[in-house]
Design a protein around this motif. Structure first.
Motif, mmCIF file in Angstrom:
data_model
loop_
_atom_site.group_PDB
_atom_site.id
_atom_site.type_symbol
_atom_site.label_atom_id
_atom_site.label_comp_id
_atom_site.label_asym_id
_atom_site.label_seq_id
_atom_site.Cartn_x
_atom_site.Cartn_y
_atom_site.Cartn_z
ATOM 1 N N LEU A 40 0.856 -1.171 0.000
ATOM 2 C CA LEU A 40 0.000 0.000 0.000
ATOM 3 C C LEU A 40 0.897 1.227 0.000
ATOM 4 C CD1 LEU A 40 -3.084 0.558 0.139
ATOM 5 C CD2 LEU A 40 -2.813 0.913 2.583
ATOM 6 N N ARG A 41 0.676 2.127 -0.941
ATOM 7 C CA ARG A 41 1.494 3.332 -1.020
ATOM 8 C C ARG A 41 1.357 4.151 0.267
ATOM 9 N NH1 ARG A 41 0.116 6.916 -5.731
ATOM 10 N NH2 ARG A 41 -1.988 6.529 -4.994
ATOM 11 N N SER A 42 2.399 4.912 0.591
ATOM 12 C CA SER A 42 2.416 5.640 1.851
ATOM 13 C C SER A 42 1.243 6.619 1.972
ATOM 14 C CB SER A 42 3.746 6.389 2.004
ATOM 15 O OG SER A 42 3.927 7.318 0.947
ATOM 16 N N GLN A 43 0.935 7.355 0.907
ATOM 17 C CA GLN A 43 -0.161 8.307 1.009
ATOM 18 C C GLN A 43 -1.512 7.605 1.088
ATOM 19 O OE1 GLN A 43 2.076 8.083 -1.525
ATOM 20 N NE2 GLN A 43 1.344 9.161 -3.333
ATOM 21 N N SER A 44 -1.598 6.396 0.474
ATOM 22 C CA SER A 44 -2.832 5.617 0.595
ATOM 23 C C SER A 44 -3.014 5.156 2.036
ATOM 24 C CB SER A 44 -2.793 4.415 -0.351
ATOM 25 O OG SER A 44 -2.663 4.827 -1.692
ATOM 26 N N ALA A 45 -1.907 4.763 2.680
ATOM 27 C CA ALA A 45 -1.964 4.358 4.085
ATOM 28 C C ALA A 45 -2.403 5.528 4.966
ATOM 29 C CB ALA A 45 -0.615 3.819 4.538
ATOM 30 N N GLU A 46 -1.971 6.743 4.611
ATOM 31 C CA GLU A 46 -2.379 7.914 5.375
ATOM 32 C C GLU A 46 -3.874 8.162 5.243
ATOM 33 O OE1 GLU A 46 0.010 11.287 4.399
ATOM 34 O OE2 GLU A 46 1.881 10.164 4.512
ATOM 35 N N VAL A 47 -4.390 8.013 4.017
ATOM 36 C CA VAL A 47 -5.833 8.170 3.801
ATOM 37 C C VAL A 47 -6.593 7.132 4.609
ATOM 38 C CG1 VAL A 47 -7.696 7.989 2.100
ATOM 39 C CG2 VAL A 47 -5.601 9.223 1.524
ATOM 40 N N LEU A 48 -6.108 5.882 4.570
ATOM 41 C CA LEU A 48 -6.764 4.808 5.308
ATOM 42 C C LEU A 48 -6.749 5.092 6.810
ATOM 43 C CD1 LEU A 48 -8.170 2.098 5.314
ATOM 44 C CD2 LEU A 48 -5.930 0.983 5.180
ATOM 45 N N SER A 49 -5.664 5.665 7.301
ATOM 46 C CA SER A 49 -5.586 5.947 8.739
ATOM 47 C C SER A 49 -6.612 7.004 9.153
ATOM 48 C CB SER A 49 -4.176 6.392 9.124
ATOM 49 O OG SER A 49 -3.891 7.693 8.633
ATOM 50 N N VAL A 50 -6.843 7.996 8.287
ATOM 51 C CA VAL A 50 -7.841 9.020 8.587
ATOM 52 C C VAL A 50 -9.237 8.416 8.580
ATOM 53 C CG1 VAL A 50 -8.846 11.205 7.842
ATOM 54 C CG2 VAL A 50 -6.381 10.855 7.686
ATOM 55 N N LEU A 51 -9.524 7.577 7.597
ATOM 56 C CA LEU A 51 -10.829 6.910 7.553
ATOM 57 C C LEU A 51 -11.011 5.999 8.761
ATOM 58 C CD1 LEU A 51 -10.988 5.978 3.753
ATOM 59 C CD2 LEU A 51 -12.355 7.710 4.923
ATOM 60 N N ALA A 52 -9.922 5.308 9.160
ATOM 61 C CA ALA A 52 -9.995 4.412 10.311
ATOM 62 C C ALA A 52 -10.265 5.187 11.595
ATOM 63 C CB ALA A 52 -8.698 3.623 10.435
ATOM 64 N N ALA A 53 -9.720 6.410 11.671
ATOM 65 C CA ALA A 53 -9.927 7.227 12.865
ATOM 66 C C ALA A 53 -11.393 7.582 13.051
ATOM 67 C CB ALA A 53 -9.095 8.506 12.782
#
Length: 558
Positions: A40-53
């Protein structure tokens, strides 16, 4: 914008499950429940972390953009790419895990686990994970991009306004059913040729090759892909080389419902490759409702062989952009000229190879900067003479003019290339370089953003150029973020990274980056760079700023 980045905090849960997957919130890592890492690309992981929050809540696009890219110039296509990347990693074809709420945002439908109970729950929810197969990324430079109207898909917001009756088409990589030595002989030549010719027609919006080829080896879900790419039609097929024979199948799908509009099969001599491409394009044109009127290139086995070697070289250069990779690229293009000295492919390749030598100092011991550019110009001019309607020939000539400090000529050649193929995102993106040298920085940034916007899965080097542009704007923090979005920073880009780190006062990191660059480009110095680039800058103060950052990074004066 509804929320600033600091306002979005991860919930206390350390692990979030999505069916057969686990997202480690603190580490921004995606794994299967068995513990196997999922790319998973780093910026995709960041998006996922925001959605997970905010799992279970609707998160607006504005909030996601502000949280993940607070200080960076990006368009909404960056977010769209990340959402598509997350869905592919999760196998979420039905968009049930990452749900789209039209005009409202996205919602993550997941189960949150605390650290203590995660193992037992993960074991109970163990399922088979679907890992996407990734084919080779053939790095052909003939990339055609969308030149059509805005149909409501936000991915295209950065694109210029276009005729509303222009159909949008995505051409997938054709499956290669060849075997043995014939396997991969022409790589993606059939699909590439169709993309280029359709984009050249100026009556079709053809999605960029880089984006449509991301769906290689995946089942064709017409509705999903149509939504993600914003297209009306999908063209897919297969190719098979058997000795001197070429078998090609093609079919056109309606992206709205997946229905078949047309299909055909072709069994020809290998030298008829371009004839097959022409027949597919003309039939497709008739079906979609627009005719293409132009002179088609001559087809022969020699021309096909030349194209084959040229494509092989581009693949190798994409895998290894270094002195060694560039030399292999050159040798394969010499074979292309040997196969057919009357086709343009090998000459375009040689022009690019010598241009790379000049810019990055490859093979400095063999020829000087001026000699490398002279050779590059000779091969580019030969390509234009042989193929005056090939945008790639004018494109490489424009880049050579740019490196020689002939900025006005570079802008003219870029205009010619864009006129011949207005749907090529690479040409549009590269045309930002002369604008940066003459101080039209905002215009250059707009061009790069536009190219990003019309190619949903744009290549890494767009980040490289955006990093340069932001450095020119003295926004070095955003420039560093942009460079770090590259999946891998090649040796040629390490010099730019060194300048950005020096701008930020990160001396150790600047020296480390420059050391990597100098391994492939020994002998570089402030004097050498001044000789190359001082004349390119309309304002000499801007070059002196670069020279100072190179000194901080440890580049010697002589």
């Amino acid at each position: 914008m509804s929320r600033k980045a600091p306002e979005i905090d991860l919930k206390s849960a350390e692990m979030i499950t999505f069916g057969g997957f686990v997202f480690l919130a603190k580490k921004r890592e995606l794994q299967t429940v068995e513990g196997k890492a999922v790319e998973l690309r780093s910026q995709s992981a960041e998006v996922l972390s925001v959605l997970a929050a905010r799992s279970g809540e609707i998160v607006s696009k504005d909030a996601l953009m502000r949280a993940v890219w607070p200080d960076t110039f990006v368009t909404e296509d960056s977010l769209t790419q990340c959402i598509a990347d997350i869905r592919r990693a999760l196998g979420d074809d039905a968009h049930k895990i990452v749900e789209t709420l039209p005009k409202r945002g996205y919602r993550l439908n997941a189960d949150l686990l605390d650290a203590a109970g995660s193992a037992a729950t993960a074991g109970a929810e163990r399922t088979k994970s679907r890992i996407l197969r990734r084919g080779l990324l053939a790095a052909i430079v003939l990339v055609a991009v969308a030149i059509g109207a805005y149909y409501g898909t936000e991915i295209w917001r950065a694109a210029p306004a276009r005729s509303s009756d222009m159909p949008r088409i995505a051409v997938f990589p054709f499956d290669d059913f060849s075997t043995g030595a014939d396997k991969g002989y022409l790589s993606d030549a059939v699909a590439d040729g169709i993309i280029t010719e359709l984009a050249r027609s100026k009556t079709y919006a053809v999605i960029a090759r880089n984006s449509s080829f991301r769906y290689r080896d995946q089942p064709t879900d017409a509705r999903r892909i149509g939504e993600e790419l914003g297209v009306d039609f999908l063209l897919e097929g297969s190719q098979q080389k058997i000795g001197d024979r070429l078998k090609v199948t093609a079919q056109l799908l309606n992206a709205d419902d997946g229905s078949h509009l047309w299909a055909n099969a072709y069994d020809r001599e290998i030298g008829d490759l371009f004839v097959v491409q022409e027949e597919i394009i003309r039939t497709l044109s008739a079906r979609v409702g627009h005719r293409i009127e132009r002179t088609w290139p001559e087809s022969s086995s020699a021309r096909v062989s030349a194209l084959h070697y040229h494509l092989m070289g581009l693949v190798e250069l994409d895998k290894d952009f270094s002195a060694a990779g560039n030399e292999l690229f050159r040798q394969l293009n010499l074979k292309a000229i040997e196969a057919d000295p009357n086709s343009q492919f090998g000459y375009i390749g040689l022009a690019f190879s010598y241009r790379n030598d000049a810019v990055f100092g490859f093979h400095r011991q063999e020829h000087s900067f001026e000699e490398a550019l002279r050779l590059a110009a000779e091969y580019a001019d030969k390509a234009i003479l042989l193929a005056p309607d090939d945008a790639e020939a004018y494109y490489v000539r424009a880049r050579i003019h740019n490196e020689a400090g002939e900025i006005e000529q570079a802008l003219i050649r870029f205009d010619q290339a864009i006129a011949l193929n207005p749907g090529d995102s690479d040409i549009l993106e590269a045309s930002a370089a002369p604008l940066l040298f003459i101080g039209r920085i905002d215009e250059a940034i707009d061009r790069i953003k536009q190219a990003m916007g019309i190619d949903p899965f744009y290549p890494d080097w767009y980040h490289w150029d955006m990093g340069w542009a932001l450095w020119e704007k003295n926004n070095c923090g955003a420039a560093l973020t942009e460079m770090q979005r590259m999946s891998r920073i090649p040796s040629g880009a390490q010099r730019m990274l060194a300048g950005i780190q020096a701008c930020l006062g990160n001396v150790r990191e600047a020296k480390e980056a420059l050391a990597i660059f100098l391994k492939d480009s020994p002998g570089d110095s402030i004097r050498e760079q001044r000789k190359k680039w001082e004349k390119l800058y309309s304002n000499p103060v801007r070059f002196e700023r670069w020279a100072e950052h190179m000194r901080i990074a440890g580049l010697p004066e002589e």
